[in-house]
Design a protein around this motif. Sequence first.
Motif, PDB file in Angstrom:
ATOM      1  N   SER A 219      36.883  53.013  46.867  1.00  0.00           N
ATOM      2  CA  SER A 219      36.005  54.040  47.436  1.00  0.00           C
ATOM      3  C   SER A 219      34.623  53.473  47.738  1.00  0.00           C
ATOM      4  CB  SER A 219      35.884  55.225  46.474  1.00  0.00           C
ATOM      5  OG  SER A 219      35.364  54.826  45.218  1.00  0.00           O
ATOM      6  N   VAL A 220      34.488  52.154  47.642  1.00  0.00           N
ATOM      7  CA  VAL A 220      33.238  51.449  47.907  1.00  0.00           C
ATOM      8  C   VAL A 220      33.336  50.748  49.248  1.00  0.00           C
ATOM      9  CG1 VAL A 220      31.804  49.490  47.166  1.00  0.00           C
ATOM     10  CG2 VAL A 220      32.637  51.137  45.479  1.00  0.00           C
ATOM     11  N   GLY A 221      32.261  50.756  50.001  1.00  0.00           N
ATOM     12  CA  GLY A 221      32.231  50.023  51.266  1.00  0.00           C
ATOM     13  C   GLY A 221      30.872  49.390  51.477  1.00  0.00           C
ATOM     14  N   CYS A 222      30.863  48.145  51.900  1.00  0.00           N
ATOM     15  CA  CYS A 222      29.598  47.462  52.189  1.00  0.00           C
ATOM     16  C   CYS A 222      29.123  47.773  53.601  1.00  0.00           C
ATOM     17  CB  CYS A 222      29.751  45.950  52.033  1.00  0.00           C
ATOM     18  SG  CYS A 222      29.647  45.393  50.319  1.00  0.00           S
ATOM     19  N   GLY A 223      27.833  47.665  53.779  1.00  0.00           N
ATOM     20  CA  GLY A 223      27.253  47.674  55.107  1.00  0.00           C
ATOM     21  C   GLY A 223      26.815  46.267  55.475  1.00  0.00           C
ATOM     22  N   TYR A 224      25.990  46.177  56.491  1.00  0.00           N
ATOM     23  CA  TYR A 224      25.479  44.866  56.900  1.00  0.00           C
ATOM     24  C   TYR A 224      24.233  45.053  57.744  1.00  0.00           C
ATOM     25  CZ  TYR A 224      28.058  46.121  61.154  1.00  0.00           C
ATOM     26  OH  TYR A 224      28.537  46.787  62.253  1.00  0.00           O
ATOM     27  N   ALA A 225      23.462  44.004  57.800  1.00  0.00           N
ATOM     28  CA  ALA A 225      22.337  43.941  58.720  1.00  0.00           C
ATOM     29  C   ALA A 225      22.343  42.559  59.353  1.00  0.00           C
ATOM     30  CB  ALA A 225      21.018  44.187  57.999  1.00  0.00           C
ATOM     31  N   VAL A 226      21.999  42.494  60.622  1.00  0.00           N
ATOM     32  CA  VAL A 226      21.824  41.216  61.305  1.00  0.00           C
ATOM     33  C   VAL A 226      20.332  41.031  61.537  1.00  0.00           C
ATOM     34  CG1 VAL A 226      22.325  39.833  63.349  1.00  0.00           C
ATOM     35  CG2 VAL A 226      24.081  41.375  62.413  1.00  0.00           C
ATOM     36  N   PHE A 227      19.808  39.956  60.990  1.00  0.00           N
ATOM     37  CA  PHE A 227      18.387  39.656  61.123  1.00  0.00           C
ATOM     38  C   PHE A 227      18.185  38.498  62.092  1.00  0.00           C
ATOM     39  CE2 PHE A 227      18.287  42.128  57.337  1.00  0.00           C
ATOM     40  CZ  PHE A 227      17.015  42.681  57.274  1.00  0.00           C
ATOM     41  N   GLY A 281      34.668  52.730  41.516  1.00  0.00           N
ATOM     42  CA  GLY A 281      35.368  52.739  42.789  1.00  0.00           C
ATOM     43  C   GLY A 281      35.667  51.380  43.374  1.00  0.00           C
ATOM     44  N   GLY A 282      35.172  50.307  42.755  1.00  0.00           N
ATOM     45  CA  GLY A 282      35.468  48.986  43.289  1.00  0.00           C
ATOM     46  C   GLY A 282      34.346  48.006  43.036  1.00  0.00           C
ATOM     47  N   ILE A 283      34.613  46.772  43.403  1.00  0.00           N
ATOM     48  CA  ILE A 283      33.650  45.677  43.248  1.00  0.00           C
ATOM     49  C   ILE A 283      33.241  45.197  44.633  1.00  0.00           C
ATOM     50  CG2 ILE A 283      33.280  43.339  42.393  1.00  0.00           C
ATOM     51  CD1 ILE A 283      35.456  43.916  40.291  1.00  0.00           C
ATOM     52  N   ALA A 284      31.937  45.175  44.867  1.00  0.00           N
ATOM     53  CA  ALA A 284      31.414  44.686  46.139  1.00  0.00           C
ATOM     54  C   ALA A 284      30.740  43.344  45.920  1.00  0.00           C
ATOM     55  CB  ALA A 284      30.426  45.681  46.733  1.00  0.00           C
ATOM     56  N   GLU A 285      31.107  42.394  46.742  1.00  0.00           N
ATOM     57  CA  GLU A 285      30.502  41.067  46.704  1.00  0.00           C
ATOM     58  C   GLU A 285      30.027  40.708  48.110  1.00  0.00           C
ATOM     59  OE1 GLU A 285      33.230  39.267  43.056  1.00  0.00           O
ATOM     60  OE2 GLU A 285      33.729  38.753  45.138  1.00  0.00           O
TER      61      GLU A 285
END
Length: 454
Positions: A219-227, A281-285
């Motif tokens: 139930s975990v989701g990562c986002g992102y940014a582009v710099f 809900g999960g592990i984010a790396e």
Amino acid sequence: MATPQAITGGDREAIAAAIDTDELTELALTLGNIPSRSGQEREAGQFVHDWMAREGFSPRKVGATEDRFNVIGTYGGLGQNTKGFGKNLLFTAHLDTESPTRDPDLDVHKYSPTTLADPEWERCWLEDGVLRGYPIASDRGPMSCFLIAAKALKTAGYGLAGKMYLTACPGEIGPEPIEEHRGIGFLGKDIGAHYLFHHGGVAPDYAIAAEGCDFGWTSVGCGYAVFRLRLWGEGTFTPLLRHPDRAGDHPNPIYRVGKLTDALHAWTRDWEAASRYESAGGIAEPKVQLCAIRGGVPFQFGDGTEVVSLYLEVGLNPRQKAADVQHALEAMVRAAGVGRVEVEPVVVRHGFEADNAEVAPLIDAVDAATRLGLGQPAARANPVYSSMWRDHNVFNMHRVPAITTGPKRWRPTPKDLADSALIYALTALEICGRAEQGEAAKGAAVYPDNPFGA
């Protein structure tokens, strides 16, 4: 924790008997072999629409553009039964598949000839008992699973009290508008599940992003940014140039890129270690990687360049913000002593996670379905599946408890797909609830054209 209308072994047998593995395999291969690079999803979307129409799921098209539409079908929705069960469950999967652009002027700067020639980018086939091809893996294999799951429920005679939404979306892979690659033609996620949620006429209580998770869930989701890190220097007429002893002192910023990337590499290792996030809900790396570099104009070569830009993709766990990265990168470049560097985010998408208590009934349903379907509990997915963007982020963003779960990710067998279809169907049965018995549930008199459709 089972509900009073918990799924049973009898349900498993009835639904499994209604799943035709050969039909599912053919559907996945047919859909997977329709070219559907991001931006070119129309033909695949039309195929899904027509399949839903033939099977009685009353599909609609909802899109920001005529060629890049979401497809929305429904099954069930017969109303809450006397025990009060009748939640709505939305399944979603994306139509686009990652691949080279097939613009030779762009692809030559990113891919080797061998990579460009890989047939699995856009072609799918069954070989040695496994399904090959990127479109099957991401994401038309899992999409086929929930389509067949809905058909199996209908074939087996299960009317649903709540609605089972079947949705196929463009743009989940990307791209993103950056620099001169701007405008609606470069929109990715904004026109897919985001657009579906706001304009698709859906009201889910829960959502599942159907993607390969090796039968795990998160139930975990990562986002992102582009710099964009824009490194400035001085343009010098080549005949007048005097080279300093150290590349780091060169007026041409291209010579200072090495010092900047060394600093970035050290920063990346520290940032990734500090960004690891674990919850129920999960592990984010989340990970970091340079994705592009631009500097100068090749055919105007007489005086070097005054600017070179590096584009850095930074994963964001559900608790991080783009501003956190901005401050950290600015501190890093000041300490690196490479000269003037401007740091600016050119894309930002934050990550999200479901509220543990609110998503628990959905996880319980998936667990019960997995125990019946595979004879084992449903475990949290490998961290890689919690460390990327998937469209369950869209629903968790808007307070609809959502997970991502699905079959074996890479080169699944036909049985893997059939097992996933069974799990999806059993999950829908538990979440949506059985319709009351009688004519309304059977549908013969009340819904003569579409017995269980909305």
